[in-house]
Design a protein around this motif. Structure first.
Motif, PDB file in Angstrom:
ATOM      1  N   VAL A  12      43.224  52.971  85.030  1.00  0.00           N
ATOM      2  CA  VAL A  12      43.607  54.277  85.482  1.00  0.00           C
ATOM      3  C   VAL A  12      44.216  55.293  84.613  1.00  0.00           C
ATOM      4  CG1 VAL A  12      45.313  55.378  86.993  1.00  0.00           C
ATOM      5  CG2 VAL A  12      44.246  53.387  88.011  1.00  0.00           C
ATOM      6  N   SER A  13      45.125  54.482  83.556  1.00  0.00           N
ATOM      7  CA  SER A  13      45.810  55.507  82.780  1.00  0.00           C
ATOM      8  C   SER A  13      44.413  56.139  81.702  1.00  0.00           C
ATOM      9  CB  SER A  13      46.662  54.698  81.685  1.00  0.00           C
ATOM     10  OG  SER A  13      46.035  53.502  81.195  1.00  0.00           O
ATOM     11  N   GLU A  14      43.493  55.104  81.205  1.00  0.00           N
ATOM     12  CA  GLU A  14      42.338  55.740  80.469  1.00  0.00           C
ATOM     13  C   GLU A  14      41.482  56.873  81.121  1.00  0.00           C
ATOM     14  OE1 GLU A  14      41.887  51.610  77.873  1.00  0.00           O
ATOM     15  OE2 GLU A  14      40.854  51.638  79.734  1.00  0.00           O
ATOM     16  N   ILE A  15      41.505  56.574  82.299  1.00  0.00           N
ATOM     17  CA  ILE A  15      40.471  57.552  83.075  1.00  0.00           C
ATOM     18  C   ILE A  15      41.327  58.950  83.049  1.00  0.00           C
ATOM     19  CG2 ILE A  15      39.719  58.204  85.526  1.00  0.00           C
ATOM     20  CD1 ILE A  15      39.334  55.199  86.016  1.00  0.00           C
ATOM     21  N   VAL A  16      42.655  58.814  83.329  1.00  0.00           N
ATOM     22  CA  VAL A  16      43.496  60.099  83.140  1.00  0.00           C
ATOM     23  C   VAL A  16      43.442  60.561  81.886  1.00  0.00           C
ATOM     24  CG1 VAL A  16      45.913  60.717  83.350  1.00  0.00           C
ATOM     25  CG2 VAL A  16      45.170  59.088  85.271  1.00  0.00           C
ATOM     26  N   ALA A  40      33.313  57.923  89.777  1.00  0.00           N
ATOM     27  CA  ALA A  40      33.412  56.388  90.032  1.00  0.00           C
ATOM     28  C   ALA A  40      32.013  55.858  89.422  1.00  0.00           C
ATOM     29  CB  ALA A  40      33.426  55.929  91.364  1.00  0.00           C
ATOM     30  N   GLY A  41      31.121  56.832  89.419  1.00  0.00           N
ATOM     31  CA  GLY A  41      29.728  56.108  88.907  1.00  0.00           C
ATOM     32  C   GLY A  41      30.032  56.275  87.478  1.00  0.00           C
ATOM     33  N   ARG A  42      30.295  57.434  86.750  1.00  0.00           N
ATOM     34  CA  ARG A  42      30.464  57.591  85.370  1.00  0.00           C
ATOM     35  C   ARG A  42      31.269  56.521  84.809  1.00  0.00           C
ATOM     36  NH1 ARG A  42      31.245  64.313  85.145  1.00  0.00           N
ATOM     37  NH2 ARG A  42      29.130  64.629  86.126  1.00  0.00           N
ATOM     38  N   PHE A  43      32.459  56.450  85.495  1.00  0.00           N
ATOM     39  CA  PHE A  43      33.308  55.306  84.666  1.00  0.00           C
ATOM     40  C   PHE A  43      32.955  53.954  85.315  1.00  0.00           C
ATOM     41  CE2 PHE A  43      35.982  59.152  84.437  1.00  0.00           C
ATOM     42  CZ  PHE A  43      36.384  58.946  83.282  1.00  0.00           C
ATOM     43  N   SER A  44      32.078  53.549  86.091  1.00  0.00           N
ATOM     44  CA  SER A  44      31.731  52.307  86.374  1.00  0.00           C
ATOM     45  C   SER A  44      32.897  51.689  87.125  1.00  0.00           C
ATOM     46  CB  SER A  44      31.069  51.351  85.257  1.00  0.00           C
ATOM     47  OG  SER A  44      29.995  52.002  84.703  1.00  0.00           O
ATOM     48  N   VAL A  45      33.652  52.072  88.130  1.00  0.00           N
ATOM     49  CA  VAL A  45      34.616  51.813  88.778  1.00  0.00           C
ATOM     50  C   VAL A  45      34.478  52.034  90.059  1.00  0.00           C
ATOM     51  CG1 VAL A  45      36.381  51.849  86.992  1.00  0.00           C
ATOM     52  CG2 VAL A  45      36.126  53.630  88.367  1.00  0.00           C
ATOM     53  N   ILE A  50      39.891  55.909  90.956  1.00  0.00           N
ATOM     54  CA  ILE A  50      39.483  57.394  90.571  1.00  0.00           C
ATOM     55  C   ILE A  50      40.388  58.023  91.515  1.00  0.00           C
ATOM     56  CG2 ILE A  50      38.043  59.465  91.175  1.00  0.00           C
ATOM     57  CD1 ILE A  50      37.161  57.461  88.635  1.00  0.00           C
ATOM     58  N   ARG A  51      40.826  57.727  92.553  1.00  0.00           N
ATOM     59  CA  ARG A  51      41.932  58.375  93.413  1.00  0.00           C
ATOM     60  C   ARG A  51      43.150  58.345  92.727  1.00  0.00           C
ATOM     61  NH1 ARG A  51      39.402  55.368  98.015  1.00  0.00           N
ATOM     62  NH2 ARG A  51      37.901  56.758  99.075  1.00  0.00           N
ATOM     63  N   GLU A  52      43.538  57.198  92.357  1.00  0.00           N
ATOM     64  CA  GLU A  52      44.903  57.217  91.453  1.00  0.00           C
ATOM     65  C   GLU A  52      44.973  57.884  90.469  1.00  0.00           C
ATOM     66  OE1 GLU A  52      45.740  53.026  90.613  1.00  0.00           O
ATOM     67  OE2 GLU A  52      45.083  52.397  92.503  1.00  0.00           O
ATOM     68  N   ALA A  53      43.826  58.258  89.706  1.00  0.00           N
ATOM     69  CA  ALA A  53      43.821  59.011  88.597  1.00  0.00           C
ATOM     70  C   ALA A  53      43.944  60.400  88.976  1.00  0.00           C
ATOM     71  CB  ALA A  53      42.414  58.885  87.651  1.00  0.00           C
ATOM     72  N   LEU A  54      43.299  60.892  89.992  1.00  0.00           N
ATOM     73  CA  LEU A  54      43.321  62.387  90.259  1.00  0.00           C
ATOM     74  C   LEU A  54      44.695  62.655  90.814  1.00  0.00           C
ATOM     75  CD1 LEU A  54      39.990  62.580  92.092  1.00  0.00           C
ATOM     76  CD2 LEU A  54      40.457  63.684  90.065  1.00  0.00           C
ATOM     77  N   LEU A  57      46.797  63.306  88.097  1.00  0.00           N
ATOM     78  CA  LEU A  57      46.549  64.436  87.327  1.00  0.00           C
ATOM     79  C   LEU A  57      47.143  65.680  88.093  1.00  0.00           C
ATOM     80  CD1 LEU A  57      42.566  63.654  86.383  1.00  0.00           C
ATOM     81  CD2 LEU A  57      44.577  64.195  84.791  1.00  0.00           C
ATOM     82  N   ALA A  58      47.044  65.567  89.442  1.00  0.00           N
ATOM     83  CA  ALA A  58      47.527  66.438  90.461  1.00  0.00           C
ATOM     84  C   ALA A  58      49.075  66.626  89.903  1.00  0.00           C
ATOM     85  CB  ALA A  58      47.534  65.730  92.083  1.00  0.00           C
ATOM     86  N   ALA A  59      49.904  65.422  89.794  1.00  0.00           N
ATOM     87  CA  ALA A  59      51.211  65.401  89.433  1.00  0.00           C
ATOM     88  C   ALA A  59      51.567  65.909  88.116  1.00  0.00           C
ATOM     89  CB  ALA A  59      51.796  63.832  89.467  1.00  0.00           C
ATOM     90  N   MET A  60      50.537  66.011  87.173  1.00  0.00           N
ATOM     91  CA  MET A  60      50.698  66.601  85.950  1.00  0.00           C
ATOM     92  C   MET A  60      50.573  68.161  85.960  1.00  0.00           C
ATOM     93  SD  MET A  60      48.806  63.671  83.882  1.00  0.00           S
ATOM     94  CE  MET A  60      48.585  64.534  82.180  1.00  0.00           C
ATOM     95  N   GLY A  61      49.806  68.633  87.209  1.00  0.00           N
ATOM     96  CA  GLY A  61      49.383  69.925  87.463  1.00  0.00           C
ATOM     97  C   GLY A  61      47.893  70.472  86.911  1.00  0.00           C
TER      98      GLY A  61
END
Length: 216
Positions: A12-16, A40-45, A50-54, A57-61
């Protein structure tokens, strides 16, 4: 337009990190929808990371949640960034003041030793190494404040600004100025000068992450 995202990692941290870099670099436009299935397809996960990463990212603004559209790239205004910088400066200033009062002698000596070693990085222009040192320097002061909740808030404020600070030490002059600022902060901490430590840290953050450097 096809977005080029590497697959150097699937945590997740790398996707973020990769999505934040892509947003800040303009490869995703403000208001553009971030499709969970496509990502999810691009990152093969699966869609879960992806939801966690988003969410992060929302918390980061960097991402906004909109009805019927899901996650979209947020509008990044100068005012928004200026507010984040102000929060970060105040929180880290308080951490420095409390660290000047509470930091153990052993922790102060280690901070000083690490700072002196970083001088070689500045002389050699090793910006990547200095970036890592800078992160640890501020983390040490946050820990030295002796207030885990305050430290967590300061670290969160720093993480929300990190995507906008990727080239912070690209210029030798910025490396040298950062090191000079650290020198004065370390001295204030060693002398247990609480008001000076707070003021120097606040000025350091405001100077180093001025909005004009982050967005223009």
């Amino acid at each position: 337009m096809t977005k080029t995202l590497s697959r150097k990692g699937t945590t997740v941290s790398e996707i973020v990190e990769q999505l934040a870099d892509a947003i800040v670099a303009g490869r995703f436009q403000p208001g553009e929808r971030l499709d969970e299935i496509g990502l999810a397809g691009r990152f093969s996960v699966s869609r879960t990371p992806i939801r966690e990463a988003l969410g992060q990212l929302a918390a980061m603004g960097l991402v906004s949640r909109r009805p019927n559209r899901g996650a979209v790239v947020a509008e990044l205004s100068s005012e928004h960034l200026a507010n984040l910088i102000e929060v970060m400066a105040e929180l880290e200033g308080v951490c420095a003041r409390l660290a000047a009062e509470r930091m153990s002698g052993k922790a102060r000596r280690k901070l000083e030793a690490d700072h002196l070693r970083a001088g070689q990085m500045v002389r050699l222009g090793q910006s990547d190494l200095y970036w890592a040192h800078d992160t640890l320097f501020h983390a040490a002061i946050q820990a030295g404040a002796g207030n885990p909740q305050l430290g967590e808030m300061a670290a969160l404020a720093r993480s929300r600004l990190s995507p906008f600070r990727t080239d912070l030490f690209a210029q030798p002059a910025r490396l040298a100025q950062s090191y000079k600022d650290h020198e004065m902060i370390v001295t204030a901490l060693l002398q247990a000068d609480e008001p000076r430590a707070e003021r120097l840290m606040r000025d350091h953050i405001l100077k180093k992450t001025a909005t004009r450097e982050l967005v223009g």
